[in-house]
Design an enzyme around this catalytic site. Structure first.
Site: not given
Ligand code: MN
Length: 705
Positions: A76-77
């Site tokens: 996700e990041d």
């Protein structure tokens, strides 16, 4: 921050055979990926995944889950990808990390309770592996524990989500401690005044009655010692949120200790549980209606315990839970107990529930006490067959598996479904028969004038959509029926020399108990009603009651008053055939069949033509028709012919031979008949006779009477 060695030590505590190299690699990889990222608090971002992993070590979870916790925010990041995770850590872990990423990506934008329930279902449905939810819950727990560093408005959003989605989810997973902690962390953000007032009350109570927990624990221990039972006794104050909720539910202040403190007695064996229960009940008075035996009748999430409430000398009530150590582990860890390790092997806790069989076992263990829970889990099982999609505004729409954009459109509103012309799924135009998948966002394209198609019935899977489409198609059918009915009515009315005006139809509808003339036409068109029934209602004098026959003098409708008529001898029309009249001075009207060749000679005298129709009723058998028969020359043939005609209830009024040959002869018979149906019946009967070679109706265009 917990370093790699600390974390491995935490795991090794319960799982000495842990894959140290794997944990070390995940730790190093995640730290590298999150390098330079910071949390709101200013700490390095990597402290978060490590803390999540540490929470999961408390539940003694397997290596895959711990590694997933370390990696849970990488896809996700960071620039990490599914493929890279799969190459480095294998398929199982890549799937788990991917699952957590998907849950993170869900837009939990709605705070309505109904939506919250849908989100919880969505979570369950999207997690093929429940370990994904365990990681997500630990993630949320750490974020809630550190929520103070967020700006206040973000705190409120997260807290509400936690209260509505994550805490109930933890409860459903059987993790009571996590549910309570999540609720209380959210409570602190959402209603700090209420929480503070409850904590102040705790302090006051403690001042008044001293250290209640210590006193009661000592009392119970003394009692168990006296009975010679080995057991551990724990007392604890309930979380402020639990107390507050109870106060809300019961709508009362809190004064009863049983609502504030809870005591647990942990034994070695099941038999000891009942010995403890006996000892407690002998020493203190049991409060009626508060005893529950979840050992003999466990809850479907594996929870086993004996619950009882007793009141002491001073009348203060105390709640006691009695269970074995293994039962206690399941009660605390819930489904997580299934993956727990101890001493390097999967703990074989006989009470742990296999998540895959969690649902299946339920039905077997169903009992009335757990009815609500049973329903909960049956619902849960059904989520396997559900997909959850989003509107562009972020609302969840729940559909059965196989649901299409059309189902989605009808789920929002019938109007949206009816006018649907297309759909975009995750921003891409797709055909309407596309099967939707969990988490997709669906935008319905509508157009004015669009109407449901019959083919849509094969595309949709929901009853709601099917019903709406059918309703709309029926309305369209109705329009067709009305058109057909209008035509039938026109012909029927013309038949009796009337016109099917709106007024006439509305009147007929009223007498038939129908709302209006349009409904009457629809029923005529769909054959639910016959035109005869309509005419009968409207003009009873025109229709002869059943059994009565039409007077031959009134057999034709459309004549002027007092005008007589004759049937033309050339064509001999019978009731049921289309007719026309020709006026003759002094003789009235001569009635011809509409296709009679003799009519040619009157073509230039339109003033002599009269529109006529046969009376709609039952006619007398008085209409003479000539039939030409070719029959075999055989003994008794003529007798059989006459009998056949007589059987059809027709009279022979004349008979002559045209020519006789040795084998065949031709015969002209005049028969008196009711109408065209009667004629057909007679001809069919004769044709079926083997001695009859040919039969035809005999018309003589030139014949004049
Ligand atoms: Mn996270």
């Amino acid at each position: 921050m917990i370093d790699a060695d600390d974390l491995i030590a935490l795991v090794r505590n319960y799982n000495p055979r842990t894959n140290e190299a794997l944990l070390r690699e995940a730790y190093a990889y995640a730290r590298q990926m999150h390098e330079g990222q910071k949390r709101h608090s200013g700490e390095p971002y990597f402290t978060h995944p490590v803390a999540v992993a540490a929470i999961l070590t408390e539940q003694q979870l397997d290596d895959s889950t711990i590694v997933t916790a370390l990696l849970h925010d990488t896809i996700e990041d960071t620039k990490s990808t599914y493929t890279e995770i799969e190459e480095r850590f294998g398929h199982e872990i890549a799937e788990l990390v991917d699952g957590v990423t998907k849950l993170t990506n869900l837009q939990l934008s709605s705070s309505e309770t109904r939506q919250a329930e849908n989100f919880r279902k969505l979570f369950m449905a999207m997690s093929k592996d429940l370990r994904v939810i365990l990681v997500k819950l630990a993630d949320r727990l750490h974020n809630m524990r550190t929520i103070r560093s967020l700006p206040p408005e973000k705190q409120a959003v997260k807290a509400r989500e936690t209260m509505e989605i994550y805490a109930p989810l933890a409860g459903r997973m059987g993790m009571q401690w996590m549910r309570e902690e999540l609720e209380d962390l959210a409570f602190r953000v959402l209603n700090p005044e209420a929480r503070n007032s409850i904590i102040r009350r705790f302090i006051t109570l403690q001042r008044e009655s001293g250290d209640v927990i210590h006193k009661i624990t000592a009392d119970i221990r003394a009692e168990l010692d006296r009975e010679g039972i080995e057991a551990e006794v724990f007392g604890r104050a309930k979380k402020p949120y639990s107390v507050w909720r109870k106060m809300q539910e019961k709508d009362q202040g809190f004064s009863r200790l049983s609502d504030i403190y809870g005591f647990r007695i942990i034994t070695e064996t099941e038999a000891d549980c009942y010995r403890v229960l006996g000892a407690i009940h002998r020493r203190w008075r049991a409060v009626p209606g508060r005893f529950k035996d979840y050992i003999s009748q466990p809850k479907s999430n594996g929870y086993r315990s004996i619950h009882t409430t007793v009141s002491g000398r001073d009348g203060k009530r105390v709640e006691v839970q009695i269970r074995t150590r293994q039962m206690h582990e399941v009660a605390e860890a819930g489904v997580a107990a299934h993956w727990a390790y101890r001493d390097g092997v999967r703990t074989k806790n006989p009470f742990a529930v296999d998540p895959a069989r969690w649902i299946a076992q339920l039905t077997e263990r169903f009992d009335t006490e757990d009815h609500d829970e049973f329903l909960e889990h049956v619902k849960l099982e059904m989520y396997q067959d559900q997909v959850f999609c989003f509107t562009p505004k972020g609302e969840v729409v729940q559909l059965p598996k196989g649901g299409t954009p059309l189902d989605f459109a009808y789920a929002i509103h019938t109007r949206i479904g009816d006018s649907c012309v297309g759909a975009k799924v995750d921003g891409v135009r797709v055909p309407l028969w596309t099967r939707l998948r969990n988490g997709q966002s669906v935008e319905i394209i509508t157009a004015e004038g669009q109407r449901p198609q019959a083919t849509w019935l094969d595309i949709v899977v929901t009853g709601r959509a099917k019903a709406a489409i059918r309703r709309s198609l029926r309305e369209e059918d109705r329009e067709r029926f009305i058109k057909l009915g209008r035509e039938l009515a026109r012909v029927a009315f013309e038949h009796i020399g009337r016109r099917a005006t709106t007024k006439a139809l509305d009147t007929a509808a009223r007498t038939l108990g129908l709302p209006d003339g349009e409904e009457l036409l629809a029923r005529l068109g769909s054959a639910e009603l016959t035109s005869r029934e309509v005419i009968e209602k409207l003009y009873p004098e025109l229709v002869i009651a059943k059994g009565e026959e039409v007077e031959p003098a009134r057999a034709v409708v459309g004549l002027a008053p007092g005008q007589g008529f004759d049937r033309a001898p050339c064509c001999q029309p019978v009731p049921g055939e289309r007719i026309v009249g020709i006026t003759w001075r002094g003789r009235g009207v001569v009635v011809h069949a509409i296709d009679c060749p003799s009519l040619v000679e009157f073509e230039d005298q339109p003033e002599r033509w009269v529109d006529l129709a046969w009376h709609a009723g039952r006619h007398k058998p008085v209409h003479t028709v000539r039939l030409m028969l070719t029959i075999r020359n055989d003994a008794g043939v003529l007798g059989r012919i006459c009998t056949l005609i007589g059987e059809q209830k027709a009279n022979i009024s004349d008979l002559h031979f045209i020519d006789r040959k040795p084998d065949f002869y031709r015969l002209l018979i005049e028969v008196d008949l009711r109408d065209v149906e009667h004629l057909h019946a007679v001809m069919t009967a004769l044709e079926a006779e083997s001695d009859v070679a040919a039969i035809e109706r005999h018309r003589e265009p030139g014949r004049k009477s």
